[in-house]
Design a protein around this motif. Structure first.
Motif, PDB file in Angstrom:
ATOM      1  N   THR A   1     -79.163  79.405 120.423  1.00 48.92           N
ATOM      2  CA  THR A   1     -77.880  79.492 120.458  1.00 48.92           C
ATOM      3  C   THR A   1     -77.266  80.973 120.307  1.00 48.92           C
ATOM      4  O   THR A   1     -77.793  81.614 119.656  1.00 48.92           O
ATOM      5  N   ILE A   2     -76.080  81.312 120.907  1.00 49.43           N
ATOM      6  CA  ILE A   2     -75.657  82.528 120.889  1.00 49.43           C
ATOM      7  C   ILE A   2     -74.105  82.692 120.849  1.00 49.43           C
ATOM      8  O   ILE A   2     -73.414  81.932 121.427  1.00 49.43           O
ATOM      9  N   LEU A   3     -73.469  83.113 119.951  1.00 52.06           N
ATOM     10  CA  LEU A   3     -72.064  83.341 119.601  1.00 52.06           C
ATOM     11  C   LEU A   3     -71.995  84.866 119.938  1.00 52.06           C
ATOM     12  O   LEU A   3     -72.203  85.841 119.227  1.00 52.06           O
ATOM     13  N   TRP A   4     -70.738  85.034 121.005  1.00 51.51           N
ATOM     14  CA  TRP A   4     -70.612  86.441 121.651  1.00 51.51           C
ATOM     15  C   TRP A   4     -68.987  86.375 121.229  1.00 51.51           C
ATOM     16  O   TRP A   4     -68.281  85.510 121.870  1.00 51.51           O
TER      17      TRP A   4
ATOM     18  N   ARG B   1     -66.786  94.085 118.944  1.00 51.41           N
ATOM     19  CA  ARG B   1     -67.130  92.820 119.171  1.00 51.41           C
ATOM     20  C   ARG B   1     -68.634  92.475 118.638  1.00 51.41           C
ATOM     21  O   ARG B   1     -69.636  93.463 118.553  1.00 51.41           O
ATOM     22  N   LEU B   2     -68.826  91.449 117.943  1.00 49.27           N
ATOM     23  CA  LEU B   2     -70.186  90.837 117.486  1.00 49.27           C
ATOM     24  C   LEU B   2     -70.943  89.866 118.186  1.00 49.27           C
ATOM     25  O   LEU B   2     -69.998  88.899 118.692  1.00 49.27           O
ATOM     26  N   VAL B   3     -72.113  90.090 118.406  1.00 50.57           N
ATOM     27  CA  VAL B   3     -72.825  89.019 119.222  1.00 50.57           C
ATOM     28  C   VAL B   3     -74.173  88.709 118.342  1.00 50.57           C
ATOM     29  O   VAL B   3     -74.949  89.580 117.908  1.00 50.57           O
ATOM     30  N   ARG B   4     -74.318  87.339 118.090  1.00 52.27           N
ATOM     31  CA  ARG B   4     -75.631  86.819 117.344  1.00 52.27           C
ATOM     32  C   ARG B   4     -76.323  85.664 118.101  1.00 52.27           C
ATOM     33  O   ARG B   4     -75.730  85.018 118.620  1.00 52.27           O
ATOM     34  N   ALA B   5     -77.535  85.923 118.434  1.00 54.41           N
ATOM     35  CA  ALA B   5     -78.310  84.917 118.881  1.00 54.41           C
ATOM     36  C   ALA B   5     -79.320  84.581 117.689  1.00 54.41           C
ATOM     37  O   ALA B   5     -80.033  85.293 116.993  1.00 54.41           O
ATOM     38  N   ILE B   6     -79.441  83.206 117.787  1.00 53.61           N
ATOM     39  CA  ILE B   6     -80.205  82.615 116.625  1.00 53.61           C
ATOM     40  C   ILE B   6     -81.229  81.465 117.465  1.00 53.61           C
ATOM     41  O   ILE B   6     -80.861  80.851 118.219  1.00 53.61           O
ATOM     42  N   ARG B   7     -82.350  81.456 116.906  1.00 51.63           N
ATOM     43  CA  ARG B   7     -83.524  80.616 117.518  1.00 51.63           C
ATOM     44  C   ARG B   7     -83.850  79.522 116.363  1.00 51.63           C
ATOM     45  O   ARG B   7     -83.902  79.856 115.241  1.00 51.63           O
ATOM     46  N   VAL B   8     -83.921  78.376 116.807  1.00 52.88           N
ATOM     47  CA  VAL B   8     -84.163  77.303 116.218  1.00 52.88           C
ATOM     48  C   VAL B   8     -85.408  76.357 116.843  1.00 52.88           C
ATOM     49  O   VAL B   8     -84.858  75.777 117.823  1.00 52.88           O
ATOM     50  N   GLY B   9     -86.472  76.753 116.485  1.00 52.85           N
ATOM     51  CA  GLY B   9     -87.689  76.178 117.365  1.00 52.85           C
ATOM     52  C   GLY B   9     -87.496  76.603 118.660  1.00 52.85           C
ATOM     53  O   GLY B   9     -87.820  77.956 118.855  1.00 52.85           O
ATOM     54  N   ASP B  10     -87.733  75.863 119.650  1.00 53.31           N
ATOM     55  CA  ASP B  10     -87.508  76.195 121.008  1.00 53.31           C
ATOM     56  C   ASP B  10     -86.132  76.447 121.764  1.00 53.31           C
ATOM     57  O   ASP B  10     -85.871  76.514 122.848  1.00 53.31           O
ATOM     58  N   VAL B  11     -85.170  76.422 120.878  1.00 53.11           N
ATOM     59  CA  VAL B  11     -83.777  76.671 121.328  1.00 53.11           C
ATOM     60  C   VAL B  11     -82.891  77.698 120.462  1.00 53.11           C
ATOM     61  O   VAL B  11     -83.365  78.200 119.539  1.00 53.11           O
TER      62      VAL B  11
END
Length: 308
Positions: free
Chosen positions: A275-278, A263-273
């Protein structure tokens, strides 16, 4: 000659001393007045010549980076043209810095950072590529946005403004379309954090993965040993975290398949937001790195378009 001179002197009246002093004083006053008049004429001539040569049509601009003296130590605010509040007086400039600009650190653009949003519209979520669609629409649900990692706590959750989560079902491009069994699913979330707090979550997530190299977790009908590993990750948003969870595969009866489940999990920050794809697979399938990378790029593009 002496007799002739004596005769001439006797014939002339030399005058009394008071008359002689009066005449001498008068001549001295006339000479002083003449000198003053001459100086005044010279000054007037210079002034007139300056007006002719350099008319006062426009002031000479000050050299760049120098201070221009003002006529008065205080400046009264001028009323607004639109009838609003008076405009405040202009603040003095710092020597060596142009008026009305702010110095920008090297390597940083002058574009102001995006404002922190307060709500998350549907358009903030990415759309699957046409080759990945299987005819099942994404469904918004109240789901866990991250897997448990040895009971890790995320203090940054107290700084959340709003969050939304959905379940996304997809297929791989090489497989048939509508009506075919899916190849995987995402728990996809978008979360708004208070200004300056979004990066805290990514720091906490990195630390949680490092502190939890392995753990027991549910897998089918039994507990399985899950091993976590953090990857170097870049090129997604302002910063990102990518890690995998790897465990022995099991069939629907809980019997070993002999193939590892990844299983792959990626958390991405864009400014104060953030998004996480699990990626959570579908019936014993494992995450495909190329698919997760492509959907991560689509997720960032959708968020940037939303934030403007």
């Amino acid at each position: 000659m002496y007799r002739s001179l004596a005769a001439d002197a006797d014939a002339r009246d030399l005058g009394v001393p008071d008359v002689l002093r009066h005449q001498a004083d008068r001549r001295a006053r006339l000479r002083a007045a003449g000198s003053t008049l001459a100086v005044a004429l010279v000054v007037v001539g210079v002034a007139v010549g300056t007006q002719v040569v350099a008319p006062q049509s426009a002031p000479v601009p000050s050299p760049a980076g120098t201070l221009t003296p003002t006529a008065s130590p205080s400046v009264s605010p001028s009323p607004s043209v639109t009838g609003g509040s008076p405009s405040p007086p202009a603040s003095p400039t710092t020597p060596g810095r142009s008026s009305g600009t702010t110095a920008t650190p090297p390597g940083v653009t002058g574009t102001p950072p995006p404002r922190t949003p307060t709500s998350i519209p549907d358009r903030a979520f990415f759309k699957l590529a046409a080759a990945n669609q299987i005819g099942i629409a994404p469904e918004f649900r109240d789901l866990d946005v991250l897997p448990g990692l040895c009971g890790a706590d995320y203090p940054s959750e107290a700084a959340i403004v709003q969050g939304r989560t959905r379940k996304v079902v997809y297929k791989l491009p090489q497989n048939p379309g509508e009506g075919y069994v899916p190849d995987g699913t995402y728990t996809h979330s978008i979360t708004i954090y208070r200004a300056g707090r979004a990066d805290d979550l990514l720091d906490e997530l990195r630390r949680a993965v490092r502190d939890c190299p392995q753990q027991e977790r549910s897998g089918g009908n039994a507990q399985v040993l899950s091993r976590q590993r953090l990857f170097a990750d870049s090129g997604y948003g302002d910063e990102s975290v990518l890690f995998e969870m790897r465990s022995p595969g099991q069939d629907i009866n809980g019997d070993p398949t002999g193939v590892e489940d990844v299983r792959l999990v990626r958390a991405i920050r864009v400014g104060d937001v953030v998004t996480i794809l699990w990626e959570q697979g579908w019936e014993n399938t494992s995450s495909q790195r190329a698919q997760v990378d492509g959907d991560s790029r689509r997720a960032v593009a959708a968020i940037r378009a939303w934030l403007g």
